[in-house]
Design an enzyme around this catalytic site. Structure first.
Site, PDB file in Angstrom:
ATOM      1  CG  ASP A  32      -2.060   0.971   1.122  1.00 13.71           C
ATOM      2  OD1 ASP A  32      -3.219   0.521   1.113  1.00 13.71           O
ATOM      3  OD2 ASP A  32      -1.799   2.200   1.050  1.00 13.71           O
ATOM      4  CB  ILE A  33       0.906   4.218  -2.253  1.00 15.71           C
ATOM      5  CG1 ILE A  33       2.033   5.099  -2.781  1.00 15.71           C
ATOM      6  CG2 ILE A  33      -0.365   5.008  -2.013  1.00 15.71           C
ATOM      7  CD1 ILE A  33       1.806   5.612  -4.198  1.00 15.71           C
ATOM      8  CG  ASN A  88     -12.586  -0.730   4.001  1.00 20.08           C
ATOM      9  OD1 ASN A  88     -12.887  -1.314   5.035  1.00 20.08           O
ATOM     10  ND2 ASN A  88     -11.495   0.003   3.896  1.00 20.08           N
ATOM     11  CD  GLN A  95     -15.029  -0.177  -2.341  1.00 15.65           C
ATOM     12  OE1 GLN A  95     -16.192  -0.370  -2.007  1.00 15.65           O
ATOM     13  NE2 GLN A  95     -14.462  -0.799  -3.350  1.00 15.65           N
ATOM     14  CG  HIS A 101      -8.606  -2.774  -2.300  1.00 15.08           C
ATOM     15  ND1 HIS A 101      -9.531  -2.017  -2.996  1.00 15.08           N
ATOM     16  CD2 HIS A 101      -8.426  -2.163  -1.117  1.00 15.08           C
ATOM     17  CE1 HIS A 101      -9.873  -0.979  -2.266  1.00 15.08           C
ATOM     18  NE2 HIS A 101      -9.238  -1.046  -1.117  1.00 15.08           N
ATOM     19  CG  HIS A 103      -6.998  -2.825   3.253  1.00 19.05           C
ATOM     20  ND1 HIS A 103      -6.180  -1.750   3.027  1.00 19.05           N
ATOM     21  CD2 HIS A 103      -8.208  -2.481   2.742  1.00 19.05           C
ATOM     22  CE1 HIS A 103      -6.870  -0.795   2.407  1.00 19.05           C
ATOM     23  NE2 HIS A 103      -8.103  -1.215   2.222  1.00 19.05           N
TER      24      HIS A 103
HETATM   25  P1  5GP Z   1      -9.841   1.533   0.563  1.00 19.71           P
HETATM   26  O1  5GP Z   1      -9.981   2.795   1.362  1.00 19.71           O
HETATM   27  O2  5GP Z   1     -10.537   1.656  -0.765  1.00 19.71           O
HETATM   28  O3  5GP Z   1     -10.233   0.277   1.315  1.00 19.71           O
HETATM   29  O4  5GP Z   1      -8.293   1.357   0.313  1.00 19.71           O
HETATM   30  C1  5GP Z   1      -7.604   1.943  -0.734  1.00 19.71           C
HETATM   31  C2  5GP Z   1      -6.137   1.765  -0.433  1.00 19.71           C
HETATM   32  O5  5GP Z   1      -5.410   1.906  -1.624  1.00 19.71           O
HETATM   33  C3  5GP Z   1      -5.593   2.815   0.550  1.00 19.71           C
HETATM   34  O6  5GP Z   1      -5.006   2.148   1.657  1.00 19.71           O
HETATM   35  C4  5GP Z   1      -4.564   3.582  -0.281  1.00 19.71           C
HETATM   36  O7  5GP Z   1      -3.433   3.959   0.462  1.00 19.71           O
HETATM   37  C5  5GP Z   1      -4.216   2.592  -1.374  1.00 19.71           C
HETATM   38  N1  5GP Z   1      -3.837   3.205  -2.636  1.00 19.71           N
HETATM   39  C6  5GP Z   1      -4.517   4.168  -3.298  1.00 19.71           C
HETATM   40  N2  5GP Z   1      -3.881   4.493  -4.441  1.00 19.71           N
HETATM   41  C7  5GP Z   1      -2.787   3.695  -4.505  1.00 19.71           C
HETATM   42  C8  5GP Z   1      -1.735   3.565  -5.458  1.00 19.71           C
HETATM   43  O8  5GP Z   1      -1.666   4.256  -6.470  1.00 19.71           O
HETATM   44  N3  5GP Z   1      -0.765   2.643  -5.188  1.00 19.71           N
HETATM   45  C9  5GP Z   1      -0.791   1.865  -4.065  1.00 19.71           C
HETATM   46  N4  5GP Z   1       0.211   0.982  -3.888  1.00 19.71           N
HETATM   47  N5  5GP Z   1      -1.772   1.963  -3.143  1.00 19.71           N
HETATM   48  C10 5GP Z   1      -2.756   2.871  -3.357  1.00 19.71           C
END
Ligand code: 5GP
Ligand code: ZN
Length: 139
Positions: A32-33, A88, A95, A101, A103
């Site tokens: 995760d970035i 999420n 989300q 995805h 985590h």
């Molecule tokens: P969500 O909030 O949708 O469950 O999680 C999205 C996740 O994707 C976040 O933890 C965010 O840091 C990660 N993320 C978003 N954009 C990128 C990206 O361009 N590269 C990577 N490696 N992670 C990303």
């Protein structure tokens, strides 16, 4: 299906670079970035599903099988104290990227990660009714 405007479709296909930990024909496993903790990993299916409601059983089975392997590799490398698996669905659930995805969030003594919720009392008769009602909808 691949969605043109979806960042995780592009990452999964390799069109946008990522720190890839592992790759199969169906999934890309990346760091995760903006990690919640050191070693925060995302498992991303290469096929586009907005969320869990769209995912087929075969992909879901492969996903969790892969998650067990990734979890053991992470533990061996990171030596964390615990691991949260979070997924999420929907804005209200946190989300932000609308491509499914999983985590995998390492937990370390004293970290400030928060995946807790307030517990409420339940009414036994209501619970019984609810369990039956949901059961009826499982094919
Ligand atoms: P969500 O909030 O949708 O469950 O999680 C999205 C996740 O994707 C976040 O933890 C965010 O840091 C990660 N993320 C978003 N954009 C990128 C990206 O361009 N590269 C990577 N490696 N992670 C990303
Ligand atoms: Zn996508």
């Amino acid at each position: 299906m691949i969605k043109d405007d979806c960042i995780f479709c592009k990452i999964a296909k390799g069109d946008i670079p990522s720190n890839t930990v592992y790759e199969t024909s169906d999934f890309r496993v990346i760091l995760d970035i903006s990690p919640a903790s050191k070693g925060h990993i995302l498992i991303i299916p290469k096929e586009h599903f907005d969320n869990i409601f769209e995912m087929d059983a075969d992909t879901a089975a492969k996903l969790f099988s892969l998650a067990t392997e990734v979890a053991r590799a992470m533990k061996a490398e990171l030596n964390f104290d615990g691991l949260n698996i979070v997924q999420n669905n929907g804005e209200i659930a946190g989300q932000t990227v609308f491509h499914f995805h999983l985590h995998m969030i390492p937990r370390y003594e004293g970290d400030e990660v928060n995946v807790t919720w307030k517990q409420h009392e339940s009414v036994p008769e209501e619970q019984e009714k609810l369990a039956k009602a949901i059961k009826k909808r499982i094919q």
